[in-house]
Design an enzyme around this catalytic site. Structure first.
Site, short mmCIF file in Angstrom:
data_model
loop_
_atom_site.label_atom_id
_atom_site.label_comp_id
_atom_site.label_asym_id
_atom_site.label_seq_id
_atom_site.Cartn_x
_atom_site.Cartn_y
_atom_site.Cartn_z
CD GLU A 89 -2.68 -1.12 2.54
OE1 GLU A 89 -3.10 -0.07 3.06
OE2 GLU A 89 -2.84 -2.23 3.04
CB CYS A 109 5.73 -5.90 9.11
SG CYS A 109 6.82 -5.12 10.31
CB CYS A 113 3.21 -3.53 16.38
SG CYS A 113 4.92 -2.98 16.30
N GLY A 161 5.84 -2.60 6.62
CA GLY A 161 7.25 -2.96 6.73
C GLY A 161 8.01 -2.14 7.74
CD GLU A 162 11.50 -1.03 11.57
OE1 GLU A 162 10.46 -0.62 12.11
OE2 GLU A 162 12.48 -0.30 11.38
CB SER A 193 8.25 5.68 10.63
OG SER A 193 7.65 5.32 11.85
CB SER A 216 6.62 3.32 16.15
OG SER A 216 6.45 3.75 14.82
CG LEU A 217 8.13 6.03 22.83
CD1 LEU A 217 9.42 5.24 22.82
CD2 LEU A 217 8.37 7.44 23.37
CG ASN A 292 -7.48 3.57 12.03
OD1 ASN A 292 -8.57 3.05 12.18
ND2 ASN A 292 -7.12 4.21 10.94
CB CYS A 335 -0.56 0.25 8.97
SG CYS A 335 0.83 1.29 8.79
N1 SAH Z 1 7.62 -0.21 10.97
C1 SAH Z 1 7.75 1.21 11.03
C2 SAH Z 1 6.96 1.99 9.99
C3 SAH Z 1 5.58 1.54 9.57
S1 SAH Z 1 4.16 1.86 10.54
C4 SAH Z 1 7.40 1.69 12.41
O1 SAH Z 1 7.08 0.89 13.27
O2 SAH Z 1 7.51 2.89 12.66
C5 SAH Z 1 3.80 3.57 10.53
C6 SAH Z 1 3.18 4.03 11.85
O3 SAH Z 1 1.82 3.62 11.99
C7 SAH Z 1 3.90 3.48 13.06
O4 SAH Z 1 4.08 4.49 14.01
C8 SAH Z 1 2.94 2.44 13.56
O5 SAH Z 1 3.19 2.13 14.90
C9 SAH Z 1 1.62 3.11 13.29
N2 SAH Z 1 0.45 2.24 13.32
C10 SAH Z 1 0.33 0.96 12.95
N3 SAH Z 1 -0.91 0.51 13.15
C11 SAH Z 1 -1.61 1.53 13.65
C12 SAH Z 1 -2.97 1.68 14.07
N4 SAH Z 1 -3.84 0.67 14.00
N5 SAH Z 1 -3.35 2.89 14.55
C13 SAH Z 1 -2.46 3.93 14.62
N6 SAH Z 1 -1.19 3.83 14.25
C14 SAH Z 1 -0.75 2.65 13.78
#
Ligand code: SAH
Length: 355
Positions: A89, A109, A113, A161-162, A193, A216-217, A292, A335
């Site tokens: 995407e 990925c 998470c 992806g990471e 990110s 992404s904390l 989300n 995502c």
């Molecule tokens: N892997 C990388 C980049 C991709 S995700 C990372 O972890 O940063 C891009 C951002 O969207 C990240 O901050 C991720 O934690 C967040 N994200 C993923 N799913 C989400 C959701 N359901 N609601 C809000 N943010 C989300």
């Protein structure tokens, strides 16, 4: 088949020479490719040469399989088709400063998470640098076909992806952006990110590429973070922040911390105070976003009041913070959601309503 979008200018020139053509053809082809053109459109190349190249190489490895345009804010969600049948995407967002494309760096990925749809089926494969660039070229073609004069000027690596788990290809992609005769997107307009792969953050800092690093904390301490992010078992927040300070020292650019608020997980006033404490004095900015909810994951979002309260605590502690605008709310903005919807479709075919 050789994927030409992943080559630097000099590499393409050598490749073209190896095929028995004069070097200046390399420069011509490079220009065409980065304008999003396929061989048939390379009008200053002899027809026979175009036919021969078609048998050996791919000029545009990414095609748009479907797009959805938000009627709310003009955000466009793309499903990009790769040559092996996989899809990733991308999201095109309009800001005052220009058009931003959010791109994917992997199919799926492996970070796991709990709140994220991209990781539900694990990692399928890494994208190549040429495919990442191909996402931008495909979006630019779409803009052109839509009669728009603007092109992508900003890129965020925040799709599936990471990025730091596909390190070499991501670095090559970043360097491709600034090639002469290429798409010419300055790295100051690029945000990467990561969920916080500490050794790779140091490595990135040493590349001296002036990208903005986003972390992404999503939690104010390691215990809470471990509940939603398996990567927290490997790297502690303290060590991530240390790596961030090194990055700031190298690039002079502030770090963006992403924090998705989820009711009952990380959204209380105490959580906010703990986060403020953690980030005190750091050259950084916090991006808050209500989580989300992804149906498969069972985690909740938060209401506006909770966001406002959380924000207020950070502001009181002089931490720079904004609430991220939610774009394309009506088009599966989160995502991995659009891809999942499509691959979940029993027949694998797209319905007219989706195209
Ligand atoms: N892997 C990388 C980049 C991709 S995700 C990372 O972890 O940063 C891009 C951002 O969207 C990240 O901050 C991720 O934690 C967040 N994200 C993923 N799913 C989400 C959701 N359901 N609601 C809000 N943010 C989300």
């Amino acid at each position: 088949m050789t994927e030409l979008t992943g080559m630097f200018r000099d590499e393409l020139a050598s490749w073209v020479k190896e095929q028995g053509y004069p070097a200046f053809r390399g420069a011509q082809i490079f220009r065409w490719i980065h304008q999003g053109r396929d061989f048939d459109e390379m009008s200053n190349l002899p027809l026979a040469m175009r036919e021969q190249l078609k048998d050996k190489a791919v000029a545009q490895p990414v095609q748009i399989r479907l797009q959805r345009e938000s009627s709310l804010d003009g955000t466009v969600k793309f499903l990009f088709a790769l040559r092996d049948g996989n899809c990733v995407e991308g999201v095109l967002m309009q800001y005052k400063y220009g058009l931003t494309l959010c791109i994917s760096t992997q199919v799926g990925c492996r970070m796991g998470c709990r709140f994220c749809a991209s990781t539900l089926e694990g990692l399928v494969r890494n994208l190549t640098a040429g495919e990442m660039l191909g996402e931008i070229l495909a979006a630019n073609r779409w803009l052109e076909a839509s009669g728009r004069s603007e092109r992508i000027s900003h890129v965020v690596l925040m799709g599936s992806g990471e990025p730091l788990d596909n390190y070499d290809e991501v670095i090559r992609f970043l360097k491709l952006l600034r090639e002469e005769d290429g798409v010419r997107i300055g790295l100051r307009n690029v945000s990467l990110s990561t969920c916080g792969l500490v050794p790779k953050i140091y490595q990135l800092a040493d590349e001296n590429l002036p990208v903005t690093l986003c972390i992404s904390l999503h939690a104010p301490n390691d215990e809470a973070r471990k509940r939603t992010m398996p990567v927290a078992e490997a790297y502690r927040i303290g060590d991530i922040l240390k790596a961030c300070r090194y990055m700031i020292q190298k690039t002079g650019r502030r770090i963006i911390f992403e924090y998705a608020l989820s009711e009952g997980q990380n959204a209380s006033v105490q959580d906010a105070a703990e986060l403020a404490n953690l980030l005190r004095g750091m050259q950084c900015h916090v991006n808050l976003i209500p989580l989300n909810p992804v149906p498969e994951r069972g985690m909740k979002g938060v209401d506006e009041e909770t966001v406002a309260r959380f924000m207020q605590v950070l502001e009181n502690h002089h931490v720079s913070v904004t609430r991220r605008r939610e774009m394309g709310d009506d088009i599966e903005g989160a995502c991995g959601q659009l891809r999942r919807k499509t691959i979940n479709n029993a027949t694998g075919e797209l319905t007219n309503a989706e195209v």
